[in-house]
Design a protein around this motif. Structure first.
Motif, PDB file in Angstrom:
ATOM      1  N   PRO A 126       0.793  -1.170  -0.025  1.00 33.24           N
ATOM      2  CA  PRO A 126      -0.022  -0.061   0.008  1.00 33.24           C
ATOM      3  C   PRO A 126       0.862   1.156   0.152  1.00 33.24           C
ATOM      4  O   PRO A 126       2.106   1.210   0.177  1.00 33.24           O
ATOM      5  N   ARG A 127       0.336   2.248  -0.273  1.00 30.01           N
ATOM      6  CA  ARG A 127       1.237   3.503  -0.730  1.00 30.01           C
ATOM      7  C   ARG A 127       1.649   4.104   0.785  1.00 30.01           C
ATOM      8  O   ARG A 127       2.667   4.411   1.167  1.00 30.01           O
ATOM      9  N   PHE A 128       0.641   4.010   1.666  1.00 33.56           N
ATOM     10  CA  PHE A 128       1.277   4.004   3.164  1.00 33.56           C
ATOM     11  C   PHE A 128       0.792   2.847   3.820  1.00 33.56           C
ATOM     12  O   PHE A 128      -0.394   2.657   4.519  1.00 33.56           O
ATOM     13  N   TYR A 145      13.718  15.785  10.369  1.00 35.19           N
ATOM     14  CA  TYR A 145      13.954  14.420   9.663  1.00 35.19           C
ATOM     15  C   TYR A 145      14.669  13.742  10.645  1.00 35.19           C
ATOM     16  O   TYR A 145      14.245  12.271  10.931  1.00 35.19           O
ATOM     17  N   LEU A 146      15.483  14.025  11.367  1.00 29.12           N
ATOM     18  CA  LEU A 146      16.164  13.311  12.525  1.00 29.12           C
ATOM     19  C   LEU A 146      15.400  12.649  13.572  1.00 29.12           C
ATOM     20  O   LEU A 146      15.340  11.465  13.626  1.00 29.12           O
ATOM     21  N   THR A 147      14.448  13.273  13.822  1.00 33.87           N
ATOM     22  CA  THR A 147      13.464  12.937  15.013  1.00 33.87           C
ATOM     23  C   THR A 147      12.447  12.214  14.549  1.00 33.87           C
ATOM     24  O   THR A 147      11.496  11.663  15.138  1.00 33.87           O
ATOM     25  N   ALA A 148      12.061  12.497  13.143  1.00 35.98           N
ATOM     26  CA  ALA A 148      10.769  11.944  12.545  1.00 35.98           C
ATOM     27  C   ALA A 148       9.704  12.605  13.357  1.00 35.98           C
ATOM     28  O   ALA A 148       8.711  12.053  13.316  1.00 35.98           O
ATOM     29  N   ASN A 149       9.595  13.791  13.411  1.00 36.41           N
ATOM     30  CA  ASN A 149       8.683  14.702  13.915  1.00 36.41           C
ATOM     31  C   ASN A 149       7.409  14.813  13.290  1.00 36.41           C
ATOM     32  O   ASN A 149       7.526  15.171  12.002  1.00 36.41           O
ATOM     33  N   LEU A 187       1.615  18.750   5.016  1.00 39.25           N
ATOM     34  CA  LEU A 187       1.712  17.904   4.009  1.00 39.25           C
ATOM     35  C   LEU A 187       0.724  16.919   3.963  1.00 39.25           C
ATOM     36  O   LEU A 187      -0.056  16.610   2.716  1.00 39.25           O
ATOM     37  N   TYR A 188       0.646  16.120   5.124  1.00 43.74           N
ATOM     38  CA  TYR A 188      -0.282  14.872   5.015  1.00 43.74           C
ATOM     39  C   TYR A 188      -1.742  15.529   4.792  1.00 43.74           C
ATOM     40  O   TYR A 188      -2.553  14.923   4.208  1.00 43.74           O
ATOM     41  N   ARG A 192       7.856   5.027  15.350  1.00 44.48           N
ATOM     42  CA  ARG A 192       6.889   3.826  15.398  1.00 44.48           C
ATOM     43  C   ARG A 192       5.986   4.126  13.973  1.00 44.48           C
ATOM     44  O   ARG A 192       5.369   3.166  13.581  1.00 44.48           O
ATOM     45  N   LEU A 193       5.902   5.270  13.442  1.00 50.93           N
ATOM     46  CA  LEU A 193       4.960   5.547  12.219  1.00 50.93           C
ATOM     47  C   LEU A 193       5.787   5.896  10.952  1.00 50.93           C
ATOM     48  O   LEU A 193       5.184   6.293  10.211  1.00 50.93           O
ATOM     49  N   LEU A 194       7.083   5.419  11.177  1.00 52.20           N
ATOM     50  CA  LEU A 194       8.076   5.787   9.924  1.00 52.20           C
ATOM     51  C   LEU A 194       7.481   5.023   8.682  1.00 52.20           C
ATOM     52  O   LEU A 194       7.383   5.588   7.477  1.00 52.20           O
ATOM     53  N   ARG A 195       6.621   3.827   8.847  1.00 51.97           N
ATOM     54  CA  ARG A 195       6.395   3.500   7.601  1.00 51.97           C
ATOM     55  C   ARG A 195       5.274   4.020   6.970  1.00 51.97           C
ATOM     56  O   ARG A 195       5.250   4.084   5.854  1.00 51.97           O
ATOM     57  N   LYS A 196       4.358   4.838   7.524  1.00 51.92           N
ATOM     58  CA  LYS A 196       3.352   5.560   6.983  1.00 51.92           C
ATOM     59  C   LYS A 196       3.667   6.896   6.552  1.00 51.92           C
ATOM     60  O   LYS A 196       3.311   7.483   5.487  1.00 51.92           O
ATOM     61  N   TYR A 197       4.742   7.477   7.322  1.00 50.70           N
ATOM     62  CA  TYR A 197       5.192   9.068   6.801  1.00 50.70           C
ATOM     63  C   TYR A 197       6.630   9.144   6.348  1.00 50.70           C
ATOM     64  O   TYR A 197       6.874  10.092   6.230  1.00 50.70           O
ATOM     65  N   GLU A 198       7.456   8.077   6.036  1.00 50.90           N
ATOM     66  CA  GLU A 198       8.614   8.352   5.897  1.00 50.90           C
ATOM     67  C   GLU A 198       8.761   8.944   4.384  1.00 50.90           C
ATOM     68  O   GLU A 198       9.668   9.753   4.178  1.00 50.90           O
ATOM     69  N   ASN A 199       7.770   8.899   3.520  1.00 49.70           N
ATOM     70  CA  ASN A 199       7.665   9.319   2.052  1.00 49.70           C
ATOM     71  C   ASN A 199       7.410  10.905   2.375  1.00 49.70           C
ATOM     72  O   ASN A 199       8.102  11.835   1.845  1.00 49.70           O
TER      73      ASN A 199
END
Length: 499
Positions: A131-133, A355-359, A367-368, A407-414
């Motif tokens: 899936p896209r996310f 980016y470092l902290t994945a805030n 963006l989202y 924990r949410l990198l898979r969803k928001y890393e893009n």
């Protein structure tokens, strides 16, 4: 034989009677069917049927007219702009349209999705795209993917979407004047005039003074404010105010504090002084607000973060260079007066830090939500404020950093990666600090050392940063430095003489 011959005529007569009976029954059924058809025909030709037919024809005509007006006229009449091929701003960036997606297994046998640049020489992949996310996964399941579009710059991606050759978009223009060259030195670094004009921010002395103040001064007032439901605005005996962050889960308290210490390791002075405290109504410092603590439903002995309240802050907007579908901040895009340049320089730090902290709670939030509100990028950035007196950008609410965001990198890393890929101008002190952390490989030790030095009793009330999170942080430091190297390869040689 004769008897048999006498019997046969009677049998034939019975057969004929039976056949005649069946024929009569068949004729009756046929007549009934004909009457049914005639009755149906009469109903079809009734006035009610004509009204139904008229409604059907009217609906068909309306649909045809709507199709012509809504689709055919815009296609034939409106101009076709060159930017029409660019992805809409409200649509999530779909890297799978440009890159291959493959599934690998890590050393523990877990399936990991990897995104790699397209290669016309490679064999076609038979692995189905995820899936896209994809759904949320925890840090232990996360394996850092190679940089999204690692070999393609943002302008190259736009060129591909327009049907142009990526090579045509990779040639950067040279600085238009000596003044432009002075703004960016060494190809990708903010020049010394910009560094000298940067707001000073919160010094280490101010941070230490804040810690001593909160540990010795009583709280006299507690009221709602400072964001989310259970946060409270505290007022100390001397009139100084503090935003107190209370959470049920300690990982958000950890995220706030360790993001603060990471900012200081990088030399960032955009984070307001923050310190750890514990809710203890039996302590004289909390005694005067005991009733308010009960009303707020705060638990006893819970760790909280006390952040110095900064008055007169104003909303901060995302720079125009980072808003639209062609968003990017590269050396050719650097323009404006000194106040604008110092704000852009702070934004370059902000993109790296987030980016470092994945805030998730700052620009990624804009963006989202652009999927549902196309004007989100024109709205003020979430959890970011500007001091109108100094021009300082204050990075607020960093609680999602380093733990919840990982924990949410898979969803928001893009989204995280899209912001980093747009950046090709950096502050040299920030990059130097990242290189020291990368070479030493001890960012986790440095963070814990800074935490326990600042909060001697902190280890009794708050866990340290988990080992797996430190590993992800190291990987993200390497990814940022990889982006720096790509920018140096692209722009470094062109303005090297101005360094």
């Amino acid at each position: 034989m004769c008897e048999h011959q006498r019997v046969m005529p009677f049998a034939d007569r019975d057969k004929r009677r039976t056949s005649k009976t069946y024929l009569l029954a068949y004729r009756q059924h046929l007549l009934a069917a004909i009457r049914s058809v005639m009755a149906w025909h009469e109903r079809r030709t009734s006035p009610t049927s004509y009204r139904s037919l008229f409604c059907f024809l009217a609906a068909s005509l309306a649909f045809a007219l709507g199709l012509v007006v809504g689709v055919m006229i815009p296609l034939c009449v409106l101009p076709r702009h060159a930017d029409a091929a660019i992805l809409p701003a409200a649509r999530p960036f779909n890297v799978t349209a440009i890159n291959h997606v493959r599934a690998d297994e890590d050393e523990d046998g877990r399936r990991q999705w990897r995104v790699t640049p397209n290669d016309s020489r490679s064999e076609p992949s038979t692995t189905p795209s995820p899936p896209r996310f994809p759904s949320v996964s925890f840090v232990s399941q996360f394996a850092a993917s190679p940089p999204v579009l690692a070999s393609l710059s943002n302008s190259s991606v736009v060129a591909m979407l327009r049907g142009e050759s990526p090579e045509d978009a990779t040639t950067p223009p040279s600085p238009s004047s000596a003044a432009d060259a002075a703004r960016v030195v060494g190809g990708i670094y903010w020049g010394q005039p910009v560094e000298d004009a940067m707001p000073k921010g919160f010094s280490e002395a101010e941070v230490e003074a804040w810690r001593r103040f909160t540990r010795t001064t009583a709280i006299v007032k507690m009221e709602e404010g400072c964001g989310r439901m259970q946060n409270r605005l505290l007022t100390f005996a001397e009139g100084t105010a503090s935003c107190c962050r209370y959470r049920q889960n300690t990982d958000q308290i950890q995220g706030e504090l360790f993001s603060f210490f990471l900012g200081h390791l990088l030399g960032l002075r955009n984070l307001a002084p923050s310190t750890l405290s514990v809710v203890r109504t039996r302590d004289p410092r909390w005694g005067q607000v005991r009733d308010r603590v009960t009303v707020a439903e705060w638990a006893e002995d819970k760790p909280v973060v006390l952040t110095r309240f900064v008055p007169s802050l104003q909303p901060a907007h995302i720079p125009k260079a980072l808003r639209g579908p062609n968003r990017r901040l590269h050396p050719p895009d650097v323009e404006g007066d000194m106040a604008g340049l110092t704000e852009l320089a702070q934004w370059s730090d902000l993109v790296v830090f987030d980016y470092l902290t994945a805030n998730l709670d700052r620009v990624v939030n804009n963006l989202y939500n652009q999927q549902w509100n196309k004007g989100m990028m024109d709205a003020p950035a979430h959890n970011l404020a500007r001091d109108p007196n100094t021009g300082l950008l204050v990075f607020l609410d960093n609680e999602s950093g380093l733990l919840h965001g990982y924990r949410l990198l898979r969803k928001y890393e893009n989204y995280h990666r899209l912001l980093l890929d747009q950046l090709c101008v950096f502050r040299r002190p920030t990059v130097d600090a990242l290189r020291r952390l990368h070479r030493g490989g001890d960012v986790g030790d440095l963070l814990h050392e800074a935490f326990y030095r600042a909060e001697p009793k902190g280890r009794d009330v708050l866990p340290g940063l988990p080992t797996r999170n430190v590993k992800v942080l190291k990987e993200r430091i390497a990814l940022v430095l990889g982006q720096v190297e790509r920018c140096e390869a692209r722009y470094g040689d062109r303005t090297r003489t101005s360094a």
